[in-house]
Design an enzyme around this catalytic site. Structure first.
Site, short mmCIF file in Angstrom:
data_model
loop_
_atom_site.label_atom_id
_atom_site.label_comp_id
_atom_site.label_asym_id
_atom_site.label_seq_id
_atom_site.Cartn_x
_atom_site.Cartn_y
_atom_site.Cartn_z
CG ASP A 1 16.19 25.13 -33.95
OD1 ASP A 1 15.76 26.46 -34.57
OD2 ASP A 1 16.63 24.33 -34.76
CB CYS B 1 -1.21 -0.35 1.09
SG CYS B 1 -0.40 0.43 2.80
CB CYS C 1 3.92 -0.13 2.48
SG CYS C 1 3.09 -1.56 3.39
#
EC number: 7.2.2.-
Length: 750
Positions: A445, A28, A31
């Protein structure tokens, strides 16, 4: 196996190592948050733990890998060296899903009769028969012990280290419901008298075996679909990494062939590739011709012809023909390996909103226990029965789920990274994605971005007694020492350059050198003629060339302008459609180039760009981008050259064409490895879709927890329904993220 390391150096000249560890046992978000907190408490360590990928990325100064592993193990998890994607074939999510499926099948089969009998015996005590309690216990025991063991195991490990996580809530809920049920069944109570079905239901005995089993089934189902979805989410990256060759045939000096593992190939070794085989490393073709499938790198199925002197990229496939290649980059130095690392690194980073979610998840579990305790106490003080108060406590424990908070961002980024890689779009991180919806201006560019960048000399004009061939010979001699694309075109036009001395490059202006005792300058007309008048013939040649969209450079010998060289480039076929697509999305486009105004406007007219800013030096490009931002615009910059690097870094979103320079790629946020500009609007759309998915996930995650806990505390949720809602919440977030895997399927590839 050693930990994956990347060396770096900070301002204090202390050695910084980037260490990646695979962390097992995290189930989870809490954790992951706990592991991250523990690691960040170590002096000299900055750590980020990704719950979705189960990888801890650590920047450490003077800290041993064993010390980091020990800290993670003390937090209750296992840490191993991170497996490089290029060789990783194991899918931990798929293995975890199979394990969960076995437990889910057993739990679901036993849950059906258990729920039926448990409910019937609780509501209608007259149906009970001798040994009914032992029957229910026998049906429930495998579910609440073996099937729920993944949750109990983590909860026990957490308790050992005085920590709490989502598994603590689940385990506590299952054990509490089981314990209460056993007490109800085996502890003698006064018989109750009820009349009518509703009275029987409302005053039924508190047998919560079906709740304990149901929560186990629903949570297992949610975790199974979550693990399977995460496995599918990572499949694109695994497929990308799996394209790398496993073995390679090396040509020995005596002409013999020797098959060796791909990891043992060295630079400058010659290796053989046959039809259908994957090219092992980046290199240059020494012998043979072939057609190569570049889709692993560019996402395009268009084959590319390779012949002697052609450069090839590792990870691509030879369709026909036989090639002998000299390796120029091997292993982790290849372009293919770099692209895989980009996808991994993107998943390591965290968005700002995810940092907030992690902080909430870290304190969420203890808060849930407090809220559950207060809710139960409140019901008891209000005169409710212990059974009713326990039902409320159980509902709060079961429905609370911080998993959605931890999955909201990483799963979306994982799917987007994989899908982007398939489309030839590599996302380097969250920084720019968080502003993508505000993008209103796209700056391009010219050379190598809007044009092919394959320059060639179209015309040479001479004056002052010089012939065109002599002007080109002098220009070629000086330009041979330069790496500029214009220089490459001039050198290619005169194959036998003369020696040059005292070569000097003037950034953004031109070059100079001494050839056969003549001082020669080549560059912008304004720079070459700044100290001398320009010949009318050369000025006329300049205007004519620029009107065609060509780049014109002047050549001077001993201070006198004597030649004009026109360099032609070809606008990409995809440029006009890409600009049109951006304009249809309401975006303003700008051409920003160091080329002259006339040539820039000619190209802009071909592709449909209205605003042209020309004659810009690299530092001036940065000023233009910054000025646009100061005016309130959010700017995306598309470029490919060394002179684009600063502007790409300055823009809110930098997009580098993948065949550009390392400087441009390093400064960009998105890397586009296709030559087609059609991928630019697709990349912007993917970035927008990713952030939209993350926002939906976060709204759901926060909204679910904000609404669910008060509802459960008020007693309006049965614990069984609460368990189903909690499982559905995580499943919704992962499934929503998986929708990104279909992104672009309806769009026509360029």
């Amino acid at each position: 196996m050693t930990a994956s390391l990347v060396e770096d150096t900070n301002n204090n000249h202390e050695s910084v190592r980037r260490i990646q560890l695979d962390v097992a046992g995290m189930l989870c978000a809490a954790c992951a948050s706990r592991v991250e907190t523990k690691l960040n408490k170590i002096p000299g360590v900055r750590a980020s733990v990704n719950f979705a990928t189960r990888v801890a990325t650590i920047d450490a100064v003077d800290v041993a890998v064993d010390e980091l592993r020990q800290v993670i193990e003390q937090a209750g998890y296992r840490a191993t060296a991170h497996a490089e994607s290029a060789v990783e074939e194991i899918d931990p999510d798929a293995d975890y899903a199979r394990n969960l499926l076995r437990r889910l099948i057993v739990a679901a089969l036993l849950f059906v009769p258990l729920a039926d009998l448990s409910t019937m015996f609780a509501i209608v005590p007259t149906n009970r028969f001798p040994g009914w309690g032992y029957l229910l216990t026998a049906l429930a025991a495998p579910i609440v012990t073996w099937a729920a063991w993944p949750f109990h195991r983590v909860a026990l490990r957490n308790a050992r280290y005085r920590a709490a996580s989502m598994e603590t809530l689940i385990s506590a809920g299952i054990l509490a419901a089981t314990g209460w049920s056993l007490s109800t069944i085996f502890v003698d109570k006064e018989p109750r008298q009820t009349h009518g079905i509703w009275q029987a239901i409302l005053h039924s005995d508190s047998i919560y075996f079906e709740v304990a089993a149901g929560v186990t089934v629903f949570v297992l189902a949610g975790r199974f679909f979550e693990a399977r979805a995460k496995s599918k989410a990572g499949s694109a990256l695994r497929a990308l990494a799996a394209r790398g060759a496993k073995n390679v045939e090396v040509l020995l000096p005596n002409g013999a062939e020797l098959t060796i593992p791909a990891g043992e190939l060295k630079k400058q070794q010659h290796f053989l590739v046959r039809p259908g085989e994957t090219i092992t490393a980046d290199g240059v073709v020494i012998d043979g011709t072939a057609t190569i499938d570049m889709s692993a790198i560019t996402g395009e199925a268009r084959p590319v012809h390779a012949s002697p002197a052609s450069t090839v990229v590792g990870g691509t496939t030879v369709l026909d023909g036989r090639l002998v290649i000299e390796a120029t980059a091997v292993g982790g130095d290849t372009q293919f390996a770099a692209m895989v690392r980009l996808v991994e690194d993107a998943q390591v980073q965290k968005a700002r909103v995810q940092h907030l979610a992690d902080r909430i998840a870290a304190v969420f579990v203890p808060m849930v226990f407090v809220i559950a305790g207060l809710a139960g106490a409140s019901w008891l003080l209000a005169g409710a029965s212990p059974d009713r108060a326990f039902s409320v406590v159980l509902g709060v424990l079961v429905i609370a789920c911080p998993c959605t908070l931890g999955l909201a961002t990483p799963t979306a980024m994982m799917v987007a990274s994989g899908r982007g890689a398939q489309l030839g779009i590599f996302i380097k991180g969250y920084r720019a994605l968080e502003t993508i919806n505000a993008i209103d201006t796209v700056v391009f560019d010219k050379t190598g971005t809007l044009t092919l960048g394959q320059l060639s000399v179209s015309t040479v004009t001479s004056t002052g007694g010089w012939c065109s061939g002599e002007v080109l010979a002098l220009a070629s001699a000086v330009e041979a020492a330069s790496e500029h694309s214009v220089a490459t075109a001039i050198v290619a036009a005169y194959a036998d350059p003369r020696p040059v001395a005292d070569f000097v490059a003037f950034a953004g202006c031109g070059v100079s050198g001494v050839v056969a005792e003549h001082h020669v300058k080549i560059g912008k007309p304004s720079w070459v003629t700044r100290n001398a008048p320009c010949d009318v013939v050369l000025e006329s040649a300049r205007r004519e060339g620029e009107s065609r969209g060509e780049t014109v450079v002047f050549v001077s010998v001993d201070g006198v302008a004597c030649g004009a060289v026109a360099i032609a480039d070809t606008v990409k076929d995809s440029a006009a459609d890409a600009i049109s697509a951006l304009c249809s999305r309401g975006l303003h486009t700008i051409l920003l180039t160091g080329d002259n105004q006339a040539a820039a406007r000619a190209v802009a007219a071909q592709v449909g760009i209205d605003t042209v800013i020309a004659d810009m030096l690299p530092e001036a490009k940065v000023d233009v981008i910054q000025r646009l931002r100061d005016q309130g615009h959010t700017v995306a910059m598309v470029g490919d050259g060394i002179n684009d690097g600063p502007a790409l870094a300055c823009a809110d979103l930098g997009l580098a064409m993948g065949r550009g320079t390392d400087v441009a790629i390093g400064a960009a946020d998105l890397i586009l490895v296709r030559d087609s500009l059609g991928v630019v609007p697709v990349a912007l759309d993917l970035a927008r879709a990713t952030m939209r998915t993350i926002r939906i996930n976060m709204i759901w995650a926060f909204g679910y927890n904000v609404a669910a806990i008060p509802i459960a505390s008020s007693g309006l949720l049965n614990p069984l329904i609460a368990g189903a809602a909690m499982a559905f919440s995580s499943f919704f977030v992962v499934s929503n993220s998986l929708r990104l895997s279909n992104f672009g399927l309806s769009q026509t590839s360029d």
